[in-house]
Design a protein around this motif. Structure first.
Motif, PDB file in Angstrom:
ATOM      1  N   PRO A  34     -44.499 -22.412 -33.933  1.00 40.16           N
ATOM      2  CA  PRO A  34     -44.279 -21.258 -35.172  1.00 40.16           C
ATOM      3  C   PRO A  34     -45.317 -19.900 -34.288  1.00 40.16           C
ATOM      4  CG  PRO A  34     -44.858 -22.845 -36.129  1.00 40.16           C
ATOM      5  CD  PRO A  34     -45.182 -23.388 -34.872  1.00 40.16           C
ATOM      6  N   GLU A  35     -46.246 -20.243 -33.970  1.00 37.51           N
ATOM      7  CA  GLU A  35     -47.331 -19.844 -33.159  1.00 37.51           C
ATOM      8  C   GLU A  35     -48.220 -19.725 -31.853  1.00 37.51           C
ATOM      9  OE1 GLU A  35     -49.581 -18.017 -36.487  1.00 37.51           O
ATOM     10  OE2 GLU A  35     -50.543 -19.966 -36.626  1.00 37.51           O
ATOM     11  N   THR A  36     -48.739 -18.854 -31.413  1.00 41.47           N
ATOM     12  CA  THR A  36     -49.400 -19.326 -30.288  1.00 41.47           C
ATOM     13  C   THR A  36     -51.139 -19.242 -31.076  1.00 41.47           C
ATOM     14  OG1 THR A  36     -49.906 -16.394 -29.984  1.00 41.47           O
ATOM     15  CG2 THR A  36     -48.062 -18.259 -29.022  1.00 41.47           C
ATOM     16  N   ARG A  55     -35.776  -9.546 -34.352  1.00 41.73           N
ATOM     17  CA  ARG A  55     -35.754 -10.807 -35.786  1.00 41.73           C
ATOM     18  C   ARG A  55     -35.515 -12.285 -34.791  1.00 41.73           C
ATOM     19  NH1 ARG A  55     -38.597 -11.542 -39.538  1.00 41.73           N
ATOM     20  NH2 ARG A  55     -38.350  -9.531 -40.244  1.00 41.73           N
ATOM     21  N   SER A  56     -35.843 -12.813 -33.743  1.00 42.85           N
ATOM     22  CA  SER A  56     -35.225 -14.505 -32.738  1.00 42.85           C
ATOM     23  C   SER A  56     -35.718 -15.226 -33.373  1.00 42.85           C
ATOM     24  CB  SER A  56     -35.995 -13.841 -31.707  1.00 42.85           C
ATOM     25  OG  SER A  56     -35.098 -12.819 -31.188  1.00 42.85           O
ATOM     26  N   ARG A  57     -35.225 -16.174 -32.837  1.00 40.55           N
ATOM     27  CA  ARG A  57     -35.669 -17.877 -33.273  1.00 40.55           C
ATOM     28  C   ARG A  57     -36.687 -18.411 -31.398  1.00 40.55           C
ATOM     29  NH1 ARG A  57     -29.676 -19.065 -35.685  1.00 40.55           N
ATOM     30  NH2 ARG A  57     -30.259 -19.558 -37.308  1.00 40.55           N
ATOM     31  N   GLY A  83     -40.686  -1.452 -38.737  1.00 37.36           N
ATOM     32  CA  GLY A  83     -40.311  -2.666 -38.343  1.00 37.36           C
ATOM     33  C   GLY A  83     -41.774  -3.373 -38.358  1.00 37.36           C
ATOM     34  N   GLU A  84     -42.631  -4.449 -38.318  1.00 39.62           N
ATOM     35  CA  GLU A  84     -43.553  -4.597 -38.012  1.00 39.62           C
ATOM     36  C   GLU A  84     -43.558  -5.372 -36.420  1.00 39.62           C
ATOM     37  OE1 GLU A  84     -45.028  -7.595 -40.072  1.00 39.62           O
ATOM     38  OE2 GLU A  84     -46.350  -8.959 -38.222  1.00 39.62           O
ATOM     39  N   LEU A  85     -44.521  -4.391 -35.810  1.00 36.23           N
ATOM     40  CA  LEU A  85     -44.511  -4.740 -34.493  1.00 36.23           C
ATOM     41  C   LEU A  85     -45.980  -5.821 -33.770  1.00 36.23           C
ATOM     42  CD1 LEU A  85     -44.785  -1.215 -32.459  1.00 36.23           C
ATOM     43  CD2 LEU A  85     -43.316  -3.051 -31.855  1.00 36.23           C
ATOM     44  N   GLU A  86     -46.862  -5.393 -34.588  1.00 37.39           N
ATOM     45  CA  GLU A  86     -47.904  -6.867 -34.623  1.00 37.39           C
ATOM     46  C   GLU A  86     -48.728  -6.436 -36.363  1.00 37.39           C
ATOM     47  OE1 GLU A  86     -50.229  -5.029 -31.563  1.00 37.39           O
ATOM     48  OE2 GLU A  86     -52.259  -6.246 -32.178  1.00 37.39           O
ATOM     49  N   PHE A  88     -41.833 -20.552 -31.468  1.00 35.58           N
ATOM     50  CA  PHE A  88     -39.818 -20.940 -31.874  1.00 35.58           C
ATOM     51  C   PHE A  88     -40.079 -20.894 -33.715  1.00 35.58           C
ATOM     52  CE2 PHE A  88     -41.115 -22.929 -28.406  1.00 35.58           C
ATOM     53  CZ  PHE A  88     -40.188 -22.353 -27.200  1.00 35.58           C
ATOM     54  N   ARG A  89     -39.420 -20.190 -33.870  1.00 40.53           N
ATOM     55  CA  ARG A  89     -39.440 -20.311 -36.042  1.00 40.53           C
ATOM     56  C   ARG A  89     -37.519 -19.880 -35.898  1.00 40.53           C
ATOM     57  NH1 ARG A  89     -43.603 -15.298 -37.949  1.00 40.53           N
ATOM     58  NH2 ARG A  89     -45.254 -16.513 -36.261  1.00 40.53           N
ATOM     59  N   ASN A  90     -36.940 -21.102 -36.784  1.00 42.02           N
ATOM     60  CA  ASN A  90     -35.982 -21.395 -37.036  1.00 42.02           C
ATOM     61  C   ASN A  90     -35.297 -20.203 -37.822  1.00 42.02           C
ATOM     62  OD1 ASN A  90     -33.401 -22.200 -37.268  1.00 42.02           O
ATOM     63  ND2 ASN A  90     -34.025 -24.160 -37.827  1.00 42.02           N
ATOM     64  N   GLU A  91     -35.464 -19.655 -37.376  1.00 43.78           N
ATOM     65  CA  GLU A  91     -35.231 -17.830 -38.756  1.00 43.78           C
ATOM     66  C   GLU A  91     -33.448 -18.134 -39.061  1.00 43.78           C
ATOM     67  OE1 GLU A  91     -37.543 -15.880 -39.592  1.00 43.78           O
ATOM     68  OE2 GLU A  91     -38.871 -15.321 -37.392  1.00 43.78           O
ATOM     69  N   ILE A  92     -33.996 -17.972 -40.224  1.00 42.29           N
ATOM     70  CA  ILE A  92     -32.178 -17.894 -41.168  1.00 42.29           C
ATOM     71  C   ILE A  92     -31.631 -16.653 -40.694  1.00 42.29           C
ATOM     72  CG2 ILE A  92     -31.056 -18.363 -43.574  1.00 42.29           C
ATOM     73  CD1 ILE A  92     -33.692 -19.094 -45.119  1.00 42.29           C
ATOM     74  N   MET A 117     -48.432 -12.412 -28.068  1.00 38.74           N
ATOM     75  CA  MET A 117     -49.500 -11.854 -27.899  1.00 38.74           C
ATOM     76  C   MET A 117     -50.485 -11.922 -28.420  1.00 38.74           C
ATOM     77  SD  MET A 117     -48.450  -8.734 -25.062  1.00 38.74           S
ATOM     78  CE  MET A 117     -47.562  -7.568 -26.223  1.00 38.74           C
ATOM     79  N   GLU A 118     -51.447 -13.197 -28.182  1.00 35.53           N
ATOM     80  CA  GLU A 118     -52.235 -13.174 -29.415  1.00 35.53           C
ATOM     81  C   GLU A 118     -53.861 -12.595 -29.879  1.00 35.53           C
ATOM     82  OE1 GLU A 118     -49.985 -14.602 -33.180  1.00 35.53           O
ATOM     83  OE2 GLU A 118     -50.555 -16.613 -31.886  1.00 35.53           O
ATOM     84  N   ILE A 119     -55.066 -12.707 -30.673  1.00 37.62           N
ATOM     85  CA  ILE A 119     -56.079 -12.855 -29.796  1.00 37.62           C
ATOM     86  C   ILE A 119     -56.296 -13.506 -31.000  1.00 37.62           C
ATOM     87  CG2 ILE A 119     -58.132 -11.952 -29.883  1.00 37.62           C
ATOM     88  CD1 ILE A 119     -56.313  -9.447 -27.974  1.00 37.62           C
TER      89      ILE A 119
HETATM   90  N1  GAP Z   1     -50.762 -15.386 -36.183  1.00 42.55           N
HETATM   91  C1  GAP Z   1     -50.472 -15.071 -36.880  1.00 42.55           C
HETATM   92  C2  GAP Z   1     -49.110 -14.254 -37.040  1.00 42.55           C
HETATM   93  O1  GAP Z   1     -47.921 -14.812 -36.012  1.00 42.55           O
HETATM   94  P1  GAP Z   1     -46.867 -12.760 -37.168  1.00 42.55           P
HETATM   95  O2  GAP Z   1     -47.186 -11.575 -38.316  1.00 42.55           O
HETATM   96  O3  GAP Z   1     -46.010 -14.193 -38.016  1.00 42.55           O
HETATM   97  O4  GAP Z   1     -47.661 -13.471 -37.495  1.00 42.55           O
HETATM   98  C3  GAP Z   1     -46.974 -12.067 -35.038  1.00 42.55           C
HETATM   99  O5  GAP Z   1     -46.345 -13.132 -36.305  1.00 42.55           O
HETATM  100  C4  GAP Z   1     -45.530 -10.773 -34.268  1.00 42.55           C
HETATM  101  O6  GAP Z   1     -45.155 -11.894 -33.626  1.00 42.55           O
HETATM  102  C5  GAP Z   1     -45.353 -10.826 -35.282  1.00 42.55           C
HETATM  103  O7  GAP Z   1     -45.777  -8.979 -35.904  1.00 42.55           O
HETATM  104  C6  GAP Z   1     -44.097 -10.082 -34.553  1.00 42.55           C
HETATM  105  O8  GAP Z   1     -44.132  -9.326 -33.176  1.00 42.55           O
HETATM  106  C7  GAP Z   1     -43.952 -11.538 -33.864  1.00 42.55           C
HETATM  107  N2  GAP Z   1     -42.830 -12.287 -34.022  1.00 42.55           N
HETATM  108  C8  GAP Z   1     -42.911 -13.135 -35.237  1.00 42.55           C
HETATM  109  N3  GAP Z   1     -41.541 -13.968 -35.582  1.00 42.55           N
HETATM  110  C9  GAP Z   1     -40.658 -12.826 -34.906  1.00 42.55           C
HETATM  111  C10 GAP Z   1     -39.265 -13.118 -34.447  1.00 42.55           C
HETATM  112  N4  GAP Z   1     -38.972 -14.091 -35.125  1.00 42.55           N
HETATM  113  N5  GAP Z   1     -38.651 -12.422 -33.571  1.00 42.55           N
HETATM  114  C11 GAP Z   1     -39.227 -12.029 -32.548  1.00 42.55           C
HETATM  115  N6  GAP Z   1     -40.671 -11.256 -32.932  1.00 42.55           N
HETATM  116  C12 GAP Z   1     -41.272 -12.143 -33.641  1.00 42.55           C
END
Ligand code: GAP
Length: 533
Positions: A212-214, A256-258, A332-335, A244-248, A263-265
């Motif tokens: 669900p995150e890199t 908000r995609s699944r 809306g959150e970008l980062e 991948f996230r199984n968003e409701i 791009m993580e540091i």
């Molecule tokens: N490792 C921390 C982490 O994953 P997060 O806020 O859950 O934090 C980081 O996700 C970024 O990933 C978000 O700011 C957003 O840009 C992107 N992101 C998270 N969920 C997303 C989704 N369902 N669809 C598109 N982008 C998403």
């Protein structure tokens, strides 16, 4: 937003996944222009954060110089990774189901208001996709109480719009798509990780998760990177890849995609300087979006309140953009940029830490053993100059490539006027993308298909192709060709005309200012290099 969505499909920026089968909710494909745009954004991020980073210089605002390196790890990892990271236990949303409409909603996304009529008080609700919740609530309440719209002022509203999470008695709730009261189930936990099975036998012991995150792939490789390269703390490891996230409730185009890309540091530093590094990364990442063309008025850096933070964190801030699908004044959150202390490295070392403990301790099961066992590997770091051994603190700037792409597309969409072939002003749609991320950098046109113009234009096309993605077009009136490139976001059009054959010059047209000027054909590459940057 509708105009942008339609342009994205028409011009091949984005398509719904599996569209010919009716599409699949929460999944998006990038077309010929979109793939170039998103790739350019990821490349710009990688170049600016990793390969172009100057290890030797102390950058403005940074507490010192630092190194950057990269990683590319697998999407499926050992299931224990997600147990120790906390995703197995804690990465869930609450959902409610409607027994009447059979629809499913995210608990916190249903909003409503208390309303009274005919001696009964109910909580009328609207779903998260409602564009005008107040109007929808009124319609819903009138229908429920069997009243006509001319009697709307007999409805007694109590309190402002509030989330369903504020309501305890669901028997008084009228679901967003229901006709009767009390049809919503109690909220249930729903883990957002996609589960899959490894190997042919397919028992529960073989189940694994799509990441669900890199970020976690970076933490579990921390020791490998330190041992195999000569990096010294402070340093950062960057990774770009699918999550991948199984968003409701996936929604708002790609927002908000699944399946999406991050791009993580993960930046590892000494605990004593971690607060300063956090401030540096927060400001640095905010500026990155401004430099690539997002409007300062639509971008904000929002620090989380103290009570939103875990006790081990010295700060979290979100870079937010005023996406046009959001109500006026909302972002809306970008980062997210988070100070994560030593939570992650210690969890992978000792076992899943309980985030509520202070100081952090390993969460135990009924037998007093770690609830999720860590790797047992020593993930501490020894500074060979000072001899000090410590567990580095982590600053995590975590960006979404798809959300960034969407923000740049929203920002770029412009309607203005430009002259047609006869000099008459016509309305046009132009994507004002920053030249660094524009899918096509320049389009080359012969004015007409004769007198040596196509040959000269094709030669120029082949020369420019060595450096950039450029496009050759000889079909149709030149005004229409300009218009097509304006919609694609191509910043420069180069035209070969009758004079070009005589004096070896060409015309460059600027997409945004419409300014046109002549340059020597031999200087074209240098001129474009200056313009593209
Ligand atoms: N490792 C921390 C982490 O994953 P997060 O806020 O859950 O934090 C980081 O996700 C970024 O990933 C978000 O700011 C957003 O840009 C992107 N992101 C998270 N969920 C997303 C989704 N369902 N669809 C598109 N982008 C998403």
């Amino acid at each position: 937003m509708e105009k942008l969505v339609s342009l994205c499909k028409r011009r091949g920026f984005m398509f719904q996944s599996s569209e010919i089968y009716g599409g699949i909710n929460g999944f998006w494909d990038y077309g010929p222009l979109g793939v170039e745009l998103k790739r350019n954004i990821k490349d710009a991020w990688w170049r600016d954060m990793v390969t172009g980073h100057d290890d030797l210089t102390q950058l403005p605002g940074a507490p010192g110089s630092y190194e950057m390196t990269g990683l590319d790890c697998t999407i499926i990892m050992h299931p224990q990774v997600w147990k120790c990271s906390g995703h197995y236990d804690l990465f869930h949303d609450y959902m409610v189901d409607c027994r009447e409409s059979k629809r499913r909603y995210r608990h916190d996304q249903i909003q409503g208001r208390w309303v009274e009529a005919k001696g009964k008080k109910i909580f009328a609700t609207a779903g998260s996709d409602s564009e005008a919740p107040e109007a929808d609530l009124e319609r819903q309440a009138l229908k429920f109480f069997g009243m006509r719209s001319k009697n709307a002022d007999e409805l007694k509203w109590d309190g402002p719009l509030a989330s369903l999470t504020t309501v305890d008695d669901f028997e008084l709730v009228l679901g967003p798509d229901a006709k009767t009261l009390g049809t919503l189930t109690a909220p249930r936990e729903f883990n957002l990780m996609f589960k899959t099975t490894i190997g042919a036998l397919g028992g529960e012991a073989d189940s694994a998760f799509l990441r669900p995150e890199t970020a976690q792939g970076i933490f579990v490789n921390f020791k490998n990177v330190v041992d195999s390269s000569r990096v010294r703390v402070p340093f950062g490891i960057a990774q770009v890849g699918k999550s991948f996230r199984n968003e409701i409730t996936p929604r708002n185009f790609t927002f908000r995609s699944r399946e999406f890309e991050q791009m993580e540091i993960e930046f590892f530093c000494h605990p004593d300087s971690s607060a300063e590094w956090y401030t540096y990364w927060r400001d640095r990442r905010f500026k990155w979006y401004l430099d690539l063309g997002l409007d300062e008025g639509k971008l904000q850096l929002r620090d989380h309140d103290q009570d939103e933070l875990s006790h081990y964190s010295r700060g979290t801030a979100d870079v937010e953009y005023a996406f046009p699908f959001l109500p006026e004044g909302e972002f809306g959150e970008l980062e997210g940029i988070a100070h994560r202390g030593d939570f992650d490295l210690r969890s992978h070392m000792e076992g899943k830490l309980d985030p509520a403990t202070n100081p952090l301790t390993v969460e135990l099961n009924e037998d007093g053993k770690p609830r999720h066992r860590g790797s047992g590997k020593d993930l501490s770091y020894r500074d060979d100059l000072t001899g000090e051994r410590f567990i580095p603190h982590v600053i995590e700037p975590s960006a979404g490539a798809d959300r960034a792409t969407l923000a740049f597309l929203c920002e770029a969409y412009t309607e203005d006027e430009a002259p047609d072939d006869k000099g008459k002003m016509q309305s046009r749609v132009v994507m004002k993308l920053h030249p660094r991320i524009a899918p096509i950098k320049a389009a080359i046109f012969p004015l007409v298909k004769k007198d040596g113009m196509p040959e000269m234009a094709q030669d120029l096309y082949r020369t420019l192709k060595k450096d950039w993605n450029v496009f050759y077009d000889e079909k149709g009136a030149v005004g229409r060709r300009y218009r097509r490139q304006d919609e694609a976001g191509t910043p420069f059009c180069v035209t070969v005309d009758g004079d070009s054959i005589q004096d070896n010059t060409v015309t460059i047209r600027h997409r945004d200012t419409l300014e046109q000027w002549r340059v020597k054909a031999d200087d074209l590459t240098d001129e474009l290099r200056k313009l593209i940057g």
